[in-house]
Motif scaffolding. Structure first.
Motif, PDB file in Angstrom:
ATOM      1  N   PRO A 290      18.601   6.189 -18.877  1.00 38.07           N
ATOM      2  CA  PRO A 290      19.586   7.276 -18.889  1.00 38.07           C
ATOM      3  C   PRO A 290      18.950   8.607 -18.493  1.00 38.07           C
ATOM      4  O   PRO A 290      17.779   8.862 -18.805  1.00 38.07           O
TER       5      PRO A 290
ATOM      6  N   ARG B 123      31.415   6.580 -11.743  1.00 41.15           N
ATOM      7  CA  ARG B 123      31.985   6.411 -13.090  1.00 41.15           C
ATOM      8  C   ARG B 123      33.349   5.728 -13.023  1.00 41.15           C
ATOM      9  O   ARG B 123      33.631   4.802 -13.789  1.00 41.15           O
TER      10      ARG B 123
ATOM     11  N   THR C  88      28.033   4.956 -16.719  1.00 40.97           N
ATOM     12  CA  THR C  88      28.769   5.509 -17.850  1.00 40.97           C
ATOM     13  C   THR C  88      28.153   6.858 -18.179  1.00 40.97           C
ATOM     14  O   THR C  88      27.004   7.136 -17.819  1.00 40.97           O
ATOM     15  N   SER C  89      28.930   7.684 -18.864  1.00 39.78           N
ATOM     16  CA  SER C  89      28.421   8.991 -19.252  1.00 39.78           C
ATOM     17  C   SER C  89      28.696   9.212 -20.732  1.00 39.78           C
ATOM     18  O   SER C  89      29.693   8.728 -21.263  1.00 39.78           O
ATOM     19  N   THR C  90      27.782   9.942 -21.347  1.00 35.56           N
ATOM     20  CA  THR C  90      27.964  10.352 -22.737  1.00 35.56           C
ATOM     21  C   THR C  90      27.590  11.819 -22.836  1.00 35.56           C
ATOM     22  O   THR C  90      26.764  12.311 -22.071  1.00 35.56           O
ATOM     23  N   ARG C  91      28.216  12.484 -23.768  1.00 39.42           N
ATOM     24  CA  ARG C  91      27.923  13.900 -23.972  1.00 39.42           C
ATOM     25  C   ARG C  91      27.042  14.035 -25.195  1.00 39.42           C
ATOM     26  O   ARG C  91      27.333  13.490 -26.251  1.00 39.42           O
ATOM     27  N   GLU C  92      25.932  14.733 -25.008  1.00 40.36           N
ATOM     28  CA  GLU C  92      25.020  15.040 -26.108  1.00 40.36           C
ATOM     29  C   GLU C  92      24.955  16.561 -26.210  1.00 40.36           C
ATOM     30  O   GLU C  92      24.185  17.199 -25.503  1.00 40.36           O
TER      31      GLU C  92
ATOM     32  N   VAL D 184      25.444  16.262 -20.401  1.00 40.96           N
ATOM     33  CA  VAL D 184      26.055  14.978 -20.053  1.00 40.96           C
ATOM     34  C   VAL D 184      24.945  14.074 -19.535  1.00 40.96           C
ATOM     35  O   VAL D 184      24.176  14.455 -18.650  1.00 40.96           O
TER      36      VAL D 184
ATOM     37  N   TYR E 143      23.941  10.282 -17.985  1.00 39.90           N
ATOM     38  CA  TYR E 143      24.464   9.126 -17.262  1.00 39.90           C
ATOM     39  C   TYR E 143      23.502   7.962 -17.382  1.00 39.90           C
ATOM     40  O   TYR E 143      22.275   8.151 -17.489  1.00 39.90           O
ATOM     41  N   GLU E 144      24.068   6.749 -17.343  1.00 45.77           N
ATOM     42  CA  GLU E 144      23.248   5.547 -17.314  1.00 45.77           C
ATOM     43  C   GLU E 144      24.004   4.450 -16.585  1.00 45.77           C
ATOM     44  O   GLU E 144      25.232   4.521 -16.418  1.00 45.77           O
TER      45      GLU E 144
END
Length: 119
Positions: free
Chosen positions: A35, A60, A66-70, A74, A76-77
């Motif tokens: 990621p 996406r 996929t993406s996640t917000r931290e 943002v 991606y992996e």
């Protein structure tokens, strides 16, 4: 009304068209390592943020990443290992193709040398 099925070969062609963009390929190569936040992708690819954003959205929507917000970041992996396997297979194929071209180039250079001595 019965919906017409799309032939498998057409679906495959669409998939390869989806991948057929240098920025998308580079993103996928980078994500093979794990990621990555968007800022790291931007630094590695050196494109305009809007261009990267557009290409990430395409990947996406297709379900390839996929993406996640931290917090405000943002990340991606890859959605699965299959795309990484495909990229590795493409690399092996290209190595073989280019090695064949190198062999041909060596042969051509050798024949020029031989022809030059014969004249």
């Amino acid at each position: 009304m019965i919906a017409a099925q799309i032939p498998l070969y057409q679906t495959k062609a669409e998939f390869f068209r989806l991948l057929a963009h240098p920025v998308r390929i580079r993103v996928l190569e980078l994500l093979q390592e794990g990621p990555r936040p968007v800022r790291d992708l931007l630094a590695a690819i050196e494109v305009e943020p809007s261009s990267l954003s557009q290409q990430l959205a395409v990947l996406r929507r297709a379900g390839i990443v996929t993406s996640t917000r931290e917090g405000s970041t943002v990340v991606y992996e890859l959605a699965g290992v299959e795309v990484a396997e495909l990229l590795r297979a493409a690399r092996r194929i290209l190595v073989e193709l280019l090695a064949g071209q190198e062999d041909l180039l060596v042969q051509l250079r050798g024949s020029e040398f031989t022809m030059g001595r014969a004249s």
